[in-house]
Design an enzyme around this catalytic site. Structure first.
Site, mmCIF file in Angstrom:
data_model
loop_
_atom_site.group_PDB
_atom_site.id
_atom_site.type_symbol
_atom_site.label_atom_id
_atom_site.label_comp_id
_atom_site.label_asym_id
_atom_site.label_seq_id
_atom_site.Cartn_x
_atom_site.Cartn_y
_atom_site.Cartn_z
ATOM 1 N N HIS A 66 35.479 36.239 42.174
ATOM 2 C CA HIS A 66 34.967 37.376 40.986
ATOM 3 C C HIS A 66 35.374 36.089 40.336
ATOM 4 O O HIS A 66 36.257 34.958 39.770
ATOM 5 C CB HIS A 66 36.464 38.273 41.470
ATOM 6 C CG HIS A 66 36.299 39.528 42.271
ATOM 7 N ND1 HIS A 66 37.073 39.311 43.339
ATOM 8 C CD2 HIS A 66 35.556 40.449 41.643
ATOM 9 C CE1 HIS A 66 35.867 40.728 43.211
ATOM 10 N NE2 HIS A 66 35.823 41.294 42.305
ATOM 11 N N THR A 119 39.178 45.594 46.200
ATOM 12 C CA THR A 119 38.172 46.002 47.694
ATOM 13 C C THR A 119 38.744 44.868 48.858
ATOM 14 O O THR A 119 38.101 45.317 50.280
ATOM 15 C CB THR A 119 36.449 45.015 46.722
ATOM 16 O OG1 THR A 119 36.660 46.079 45.560
ATOM 17 C CG2 THR A 119 35.940 46.121 48.197
ATOM 18 N N LYS A 169 39.980 37.435 36.487
ATOM 19 C CA LYS A 169 41.366 38.685 37.013
ATOM 20 C C LYS A 169 42.574 37.919 37.589
ATOM 21 O O LYS A 169 42.958 36.723 37.869
ATOM 22 C CB LYS A 169 40.561 38.584 38.408
ATOM 23 C CG LYS A 169 40.642 39.881 39.509
ATOM 24 C CD LYS A 169 38.987 40.270 40.404
ATOM 25 C CE LYS A 169 40.132 40.922 41.665
ATOM 26 N NZ LYS A 169 40.781 42.329 41.519
#
Ligand code: NDP
Ligand SMILES: O=C(O)C1=N[C@H](C(=O)O)C[C@H](O)C1
Length: 263
Positions: free
Chosen positions: A135, A146, A139
């Site tokens: 990511h 997920t 973040k």
């Protein structure tokens, strides 16, 4: 439909655009600076609220929206330890909640394939699983929500895998020297993870919207499946569809219930 947006960041903006494209009206936008808007008539007039904020702010936001009689779709990750408390508060308020770590239809499909693969691997002990998520550098949580959901699916389906373990985090924008140190720490940690646990590695790089890779490796081959989001639009579309779906409902729902209903 009248929609309220809670959290006007990267996802909030994508949700606003897609909700308007689908003919909805945005009646209230709540960001960190105007949380008193929960008490407004505009917010109470919403048929559903879509919450994408932070791990620490999501639980209070959901409970506050439910107390105003507004059904909530929540995409914020990293608050799993407060889930039972939040769900009880929503039910006590007679409200509705659909919280999911990922609203993309593609991830729903990916997770089903991963579960099926894990089920088969239950009979093939020569294959060792690994899960990696990549990511963007902003973040706040790791591993991604997920990745945790995918890991739980693998654990459910493959009896020889009893849990998952955090393998660490690799910042790919760090200097070469820093990356070497992080890689060595991760390799050391990987060796300590018992064979009945699924190692989950987090990578952080540039503005990557989200990549999840499940691999099963044997001495002679490797099977790898990947979901790679091209933008945030798939997450936002799924969240708006979830708002359309939950508006007329009461109670606690899962993304699987919604997907099974609409797909
Ligand atoms: N389920 C899914 O499909 C997806 C989930 N996510 C998750 O969604 C969350 C948000 O992601 P993203 O939009 O990229 O993050 P951003 O940081 O871009 O946006 C978060 C926004 O929430 C605001 N905010 C902070 N505190 C509050 C509060 N108490 N009330 C209202 N708003 C607040 C922030 O304001 P300020 O900047 O002023 O602090 C910011 O505008 C993350 O947890 C992420 O993991 C992301 C993509 C898909
Ligand atoms: O923070 C993000 O950006 C994302 N978060 C979610 C997660 O933690 O799984 C979903 C998506 O991968 C993007």
């Amino acid at each position: 439909m009248r929609i309220a947006i809670i959290g006007y960041g990267k996802m909030g903006h994508a949700i606003e655009r897609i909700a308007l494209e689908r003919g909805h009206e945005i009646v209230s936008v709540i960001d960190a600076g105007n949380t008193d808007s929960f008490d407004s008539e505009e917010f109470a007039s919403a048929e559903a609220a879509i919450e994408f904020t932070t791990p620490s702010t999501a639980p209070a936001n959901i409970m506050r929206a439910a107390s105003k009689g507004v059904p909530v779709v929540c995409g914020s990750t990293g608050w799993a330890e407060r889930r039972a408390e939040v769900e009880k508060a929503v039910l006590d308020a007679g409200g509705a909640l659909l919280a999911s770590s990922n609203f993309s239809i593609g991830v729903h499909v990916f997770n089903n394939i991963s579960r099926r693969l894990a089920h088969i691997m239950g009979k093939l002990p020569q294959y060792t699983p690994h899960l990696a998520e990549t990511h963007h550098i902003h973040k706040l949580d790791h591993p991604s929500g997920t990745a945790i959901t995918i890991a739980e699916g693998i654990i459910d389906e493959c009896p020889r895998i009893s849990g998952w373990e955090d393998e660490g985090i690799l910042w790919m924008n760090a200097t070469e020297q820093e990356q070497e140190k992080m890689t060595a720490d991760i390799a050391r940690r990987a060796k300590e993870i018992p064979s009945d646990k699924l190692p989950v590695l987090a990578l952080r790089k540039d503005e990557v919207p989200g990549i999840h890779v499940v691999s099963w490796e044997s001495p002679v081959d490797a099977i790898t499946i990947t979901h790679s989001a091209k933008s945030r639009d798939g997450f936002a579309l799924g969240a708006v569809m979830a708002a359309e779906w939950i508006a007329s409902r009461k109670g606690i729902y899962t993304i699987d219930q919604m997907m099974d209903d609409i797909l």
